[in-house]
Design a protein around this motif. Sequence first.
Motif, PDB file in Angstrom:
ATOM      1  N   PRO A  37      30.649  20.109  32.911  1.00 40.82           N
ATOM      2  CA  PRO A  37      30.074  19.367  31.781  1.00 40.82           C
ATOM      3  C   PRO A  37      31.027  18.277  31.314  1.00 40.82           C
ATOM      4  CG  PRO A  37      31.115  21.356  30.982  1.00 40.82           C
ATOM      5  CD  PRO A  37      31.320  21.342  32.474  1.00 40.82           C
ATOM      6  N   PRO A  38      30.575  17.415  30.404  1.00 46.50           N
ATOM      7  CA  PRO A  38      31.531  16.485  29.789  1.00 46.50           C
ATOM      8  C   PRO A  38      32.564  17.303  29.025  1.00 46.50           C
ATOM      9  CG  PRO A  38      29.279  16.088  28.999  1.00 46.50           C
ATOM     10  CD  PRO A  38      29.234  17.311  29.838  1.00 46.50           C
ATOM     11  N   GLU A  61      33.972  24.071  34.633  1.00 48.31           N
ATOM     12  CA  GLU A  61      35.179  23.240  34.722  1.00 48.31           C
ATOM     13  C   GLU A  61      35.511  22.707  33.323  1.00 48.31           C
ATOM     14  OE1 GLU A  61      35.373  20.254  37.888  1.00 48.31           O
ATOM     15  OE2 GLU A  61      36.454  18.907  36.527  1.00 48.31           O
ATOM     16  N   LEU A 101      31.058  12.155  30.295  1.00 55.83           N
ATOM     17  CA  LEU A 101      32.497  12.309  30.064  1.00 55.83           C
ATOM     18  C   LEU A 101      32.844  12.936  28.717  1.00 55.83           C
ATOM     19  CD1 LEU A 101      33.819   8.807  31.211  1.00 55.83           C
ATOM     20  CD2 LEU A 101      34.308  10.993  32.333  1.00 55.83           C
ATOM     21  N   GLU A 119      38.954  18.085  42.335  1.00 56.61           N
ATOM     22  CA  GLU A 119      39.188  19.366  41.640  1.00 56.61           C
ATOM     23  C   GLU A 119      37.878  20.140  41.398  1.00 56.61           C
ATOM     24  OE1 GLU A 119      40.106  16.407  40.549  1.00 56.61           O
ATOM     25  OE2 GLU A 119      39.765  16.102  38.400  1.00 56.61           O
ATOM     26  N   LEU A 144      28.707  10.407  37.335  1.00 58.25           N
ATOM     27  CA  LEU A 144      30.155  10.555  37.490  1.00 58.25           C
ATOM     28  C   LEU A 144      30.505  10.568  38.985  1.00 58.25           C
ATOM     29  CD1 LEU A 144      32.144  11.293  35.093  1.00 58.25           C
ATOM     30  CD2 LEU A 144      32.118  13.606  36.009  1.00 58.25           C
TER      31      LEU A 144
HETATM   32  N1  GLN Z   1      37.696  15.078  35.287  1.00 52.07           N
HETATM   33  C1  GLN Z   1      37.097  13.943  34.650  1.00 52.07           C
HETATM   34  C2  GLN Z   1      38.179  12.989  34.176  1.00 52.07           C
HETATM   35  O1  GLN Z   1      38.959  13.303  33.308  1.00 52.07           O
HETATM   36  C3  GLN Z   1      36.212  14.322  33.507  1.00 52.07           C
HETATM   37  C4  GLN Z   1      35.026  14.984  34.018  1.00 52.07           C
HETATM   38  C5  GLN Z   1      34.235  15.639  32.983  1.00 52.07           C
HETATM   39  O2  GLN Z   1      34.288  15.366  31.797  1.00 52.07           O
HETATM   40  N2  GLN Z   1      33.477  16.571  33.429  1.00 52.07           N
HETATM   41  O3  GLN Z   1      38.282  11.902  34.680  1.00 52.07           O
END
Ligand code: GLN
Length: 286
Positions: free
Chosen positions: A193-194, A246, A216, A95, A90
């Motif tokens: 995490p996703p 998060e 994701l 954030e 990723l």
């Molecule tokens: N913040 C990311 C997004 O929505 C997702 C990241 C995640 O799943 N940890 O693009």
Amino acid sequence: MPDDTITWRAMLAETAQVVADRTSALWLCQRASGYDAEEFMGELDNPVTSRSATHLHDMVRRFIGGEPLQYVLGRWAFRRVDIMVDTRVLIPRPETEMLVDLVLEEVRQKPGSTIIDLGTGSGAIGLAVLDELPLSHSTVWMTDVSRDALDVASANVAGLGRPGISARLVHGSWFDALPVELKEAVDVVVANPPYVEDDDPDLEERVREWEPSLALFAGPDGLRDIATIVSGCNQWLRSDGLLLIEFGSRQGDAVRALAIDAGLCDVEILQDLAGLDRVLRARTSH
Ligand code: GLN
């Protein structure tokens, strides 16, 4: 200057037209030049070497083909660290930087802490923590179920230099990656995490197409992995240990309920810089 050479100033103008975005053009030209941002400004009237021109054309082709700028550049800044990124991991997001502040706030006065960065991906969170602590202050275990991601994290550990000696990379799904000696011995568990819902209509097309699905998506409600981490952390955190996760901006109530169900205390939902619910902070009470 021979006729067939052009200056970086002209190349930048040309690139900005082709990619229809001056900021991206500047990033791409800087990267192709091999100079850092400040040096590049001093190079504007110097000629572009054919090697740089070839590199730039290759990057521009990928960028206009829809590949995210960060992957095209091959690296992206996260706090003070330049993180190597490609489609195996990723892209670090702004954030997520607040997780690093929250870890630092917890461990700064506690040398010898053990921190777990679960599902580390590129290694951004764990490495930024090590980068901002004194040398050998704490140990950061970085886990991932994806061997591809661990390869990227390992390259980033090497790139960090000396602070990297306190990083431990381990392969496996969430807590399964950790050695049993760490049970009830961990000071902080931190994770991005996703958390995206499998069919989230709001997810940007570019994200869905280019970033790893494994990093994701987390089931129909996006909560599958958060639930695993919240319920598992009691076995690994020491008493009064800290959990930081998060999550997606619409998941605050559900995540709070998961933490309370797991018997965690001091449960708080914190907002990001945009004012959106973003991070769970909670403690173990055993
Ligand atoms: N913040 C990311 C997004 O929505 C997702 C990241 C995640 O799943 N940890 O693009």
